[in-house]
Design a protein around this motif. Structure first.
Motif, PDB file in Angstrom:
ATOM      1  N   UNK A   1       0.841  -1.201   0.000  1.00 48.68           N
ATOM      2  CA  UNK A   1       0.000   0.000   0.000  1.00 48.68           C
ATOM      3  C   UNK A   1       0.875   1.249   0.000  1.00 48.68           C
ATOM      4  N   UNK A   2       0.560   2.198  -0.894  1.00 49.31           N
ATOM      5  CA  UNK A   2       1.285   3.467  -0.940  1.00 49.31           C
ATOM      6  C   UNK A   2       0.477   4.536  -0.207  1.00 49.31           C
ATOM      7  N   UNK A   3       1.107   5.177   0.754  1.00 50.92           N
ATOM      8  CA  UNK A   3       0.424   6.213   1.536  1.00 50.92           C
ATOM      9  C   UNK A   3       1.320   7.438   1.625  1.00 50.92           C
ATOM     10  N   UNK A   4       0.770   8.581   1.265  1.00 52.55           N
ATOM     11  CA  UNK A   4       1.475   9.841   1.444  1.00 52.55           C
ATOM     12  C   UNK A   4       1.409  10.251   2.909  1.00 52.55           C
ATOM     13  N   UNK A   5       2.544  10.623   3.466  1.00 51.37           N
ATOM     14  CA  UNK A   5       2.610  10.965   4.890  1.00 51.37           C
ATOM     15  C   UNK A   5       2.334  12.457   5.061  1.00 51.37           C
ATOM     16  N   UNK A   6       1.200  12.735   5.683  1.00 48.06           N
ATOM     17  CA  UNK A   6       0.754  14.118   5.888  1.00 48.06           C
ATOM     18  C   UNK A   6       0.144  14.210   7.279  1.00 48.06           C
ATOM     19  N   UNK A   7       0.732  15.030   8.121  1.00 44.18           N
ATOM     20  CA  UNK A   7       0.280  15.111   9.514  1.00 44.18           C
ATOM     21  C   UNK A   7      -1.134  15.657   9.647  1.00 44.18           C
ATOM     22  N   UNK A   8      -1.655  16.286   8.600  1.00 45.90           N
ATOM     23  CA  UNK A   8      -3.035  16.786   8.627  1.00 45.90           C
ATOM     24  C   UNK A   8      -4.035  15.749   8.108  1.00 45.90           C
ATOM     25  N   UNK A   9      -3.525  14.669   7.527  1.00 46.36           N
ATOM     26  CA  UNK A   9      -4.402  13.672   6.919  1.00 46.36           C
ATOM     27  C   UNK A   9      -5.146  12.862   7.987  1.00 46.36           C
ATOM     28  N   UNK A  10      -6.366  12.450   7.636  1.00 46.32           N
ATOM     29  CA  UNK A  10      -7.155  11.594   8.523  1.00 46.32           C
ATOM     30  C   UNK A  10      -7.298  10.179   7.964  1.00 46.32           C
ATOM     31  N   UNK A  11      -6.455   9.860   6.961  1.00 46.53           N
ATOM     32  CA  UNK A  11      -6.501   8.525   6.359  1.00 46.53           C
ATOM     33  C   UNK A  11      -5.268   7.735   6.776  1.00 46.53           C
ATOM     34  N   UNK A  12      -5.444   6.463   7.061  1.00 43.21           N
ATOM     35  CA  UNK A  12      -6.730   5.750   7.211  1.00 43.21           C
ATOM     36  C   UNK A  12      -7.442   6.046   8.513  1.00 43.21           C
TER      37      UNK A  12
END
Length: 453
Positions: free
Chosen positions: A181-192
């Protein structure tokens, strides 16, 4: 018939009307003639039962109810004429009793507008400023779109792209489970889940971690609100974003293929300035109208708001219909619509539009602003300019219809009235002869579209 009570409240007249038996007898007879053809009365062929027999069979109340469709409109019209009222729409009726027939009529009256000292309005438009950081942000977004991702041998940082194996459960049931799984790391993100990126930052390729998170009680997806998923992850790869340099090659790599980076920046700046200037004009016009309404007294019957609300609902329905691929999807979407929330959103908008329309209409009358046939012809010619030659004749025929020209008249009248209000607000209240179109605010354009213009 007699009006026993009359009360005027704003733009509505409340009448209590009492009918004598002689006035209703003819309607009762007409009701009998309609009912006798529809009702099967034992012992009689359909349409042949005497009135007394039919009345006994269906009940007098049924006969009276059948007669109301004839009695009430006629009685309302007579009462309005007798009271010298000018009805502004269909009256609302409430029957209080049947014998003698007494009912209340709520009669909408024409709107009333009293303009305040509009000649004293003084407002200036806001100055438009194009800040360098806005243009820099647009360029940075375009860089992100052309960026590449390169493998790095270091711990994860915010902004990285991480390839991982992810296993998770909620209350013991499988949740998100995926390898690679590719996930962009963003401290504002709520995913997953909120806080997921923070748990990944600092890990390196080959490392694993288990942790638990919690969705807020007011999370957007009700089925996840308050839930506590458990995650197990293994980092496979860490990739870092490499932005292209802001040079001529970068400008040429975009879809619009600008020849140089300076040309790209100039185009972005010009298009952004145009957009903010249009928005500034719209904001200025909104402030002017708000000031006009603030100093004026505007009254209107409730049916005007009902009609405008219905129009807004129909417009919203058209937008929803354009967003789905089938009637089944539309029905599914509508099933999620809360009518009370929709009314809470659209009714204030309907009221505001009625106020604006009435106030500007009164201003146009007070300033003797008119639209001539020549004005309409010029506007039609302007509208036809961008139309392809092979389609122009058909389009011109449509615009020549009475309904189309009346709509154009209203648009031009509104435009002229707004220009007059601007002249007043700027202290240049001369004759209102300007026919220039006020720029309207447009939907925000994506950065790529900004360049394409």
């Amino acid at each position: 018939m007699k009006v026993t009570e009359k009360k005027i409240e704003g733009c509505e007249a409340l009448l209590t009307i009492e009918m004598d038996s002689a006035a209703t007898e003819g309607a009762l007879d007409h009701a009998y003639q309609r009912l006798v053809k529809k009702v099967d009365v034992p012992g009689f062929r359909k349409g042949k039962a005497p009135r007394a027999i039919l009345e006994n069979f269906v009940g007098r109340e049924r006969l009276i109810d059948e007669s109301l469709d004839e009695v009430l409109p006629h009685a309302c019209a007579e009462a309005i004429k007798e009271e010298k009222l000018q009805s502004f729409g269909t009256p609302g009726v409430e029957v209080l009793q049947n014998e003698p027939l007494i009912f209340k009529a709520r009669v909408p009256l024409p709107p009333k507008v009293e303009l305040g000292d509009y000649l004293g309005i003084r407002l200036e438009p806001e100055k438009v400023e194009v800040k360098d950081e806005i243009i820099d942000g647009m360029i940075r977004q375009l860089q992100h779109e052309k960026a590449t991702w390169e493998l790095v041998e270091r711990p994860v940082k915010s902004g990285d792209l991480v390839v991982m194996d992810l296993e998770s459960t909620i209350d013991g049931a499988p949740f998100i489970n995926q390898k690679g799984l590719q996930i962009g790391i963003d401290e504002q993100s709520k995913y997953p889940a909120p806080g997921f990126s923070q748990e990944i930052i600092g890990l390196a390729s080959g490392q694993s971690k288990e942790f638990k998170l919690r969705y807020p009680d007011d999370f957007g997806k009700p089925e996840l609100a308050g839930k506590e998923p458990e995650f197990k992850i293994k980092i496979n790869e860490v990739k870092e974003e490499k932005l292209p340099p802001t040079d001529d090659d970068f400008a040429m790599s975009l879809d619009v293929e600008m020849p140089t980076f300076d040309a790209l920046k100039t185009r972005l700046t010009e298009n952004y300035r145009k957009r903010v200037e249009q928005q500034a004009v719209q904001d200025y016009e909104n402030r002017l109208v708000a000031e006009l309404i603030k100093i004026s007294k505007v009254e209107y019957p409730a049916n005007l708001v009902d009609m405008e609300y219905e129009r807004l609902v129909n417009n919203q329905m058209d937008r929803w219909r354009s967003q789905v691929n089938s009637e089944a999807e539309l029905e599914e979407l509508l099933a999620r619509v809360n009518p009370e929330e929709l009314a809470k959103q659209l009714r204030p908008m309907a009221e505001e539009r009625i106020k604006i329309s009435l106030a500007l209409g009164k201003l146009a009358s007070a300033e003797d602003i008119k639209v001539t046939d020549a004005d309409v012809d010029a506007e039609v010619a302007r509208m036809l300019e961008p139309v392809p030659e092979e389609q122009r004749a058909a389009q011109q025929q449509q615009l020549a219809s009475k309904e189309a020209r009346e709509q154009i008249v209203q648009v031009l009248l509104s435009r002229k009235t707004m220009e007059r209000l601007k002249q007043i607000a700027s202290g240049q209240a001369q004759s209102a002869e300007s026919n220039e179109q006020s720029p309207a605010a447009e939907t925000q354009i994506e950065n790529k579209e900004e360049v394409a213009q």
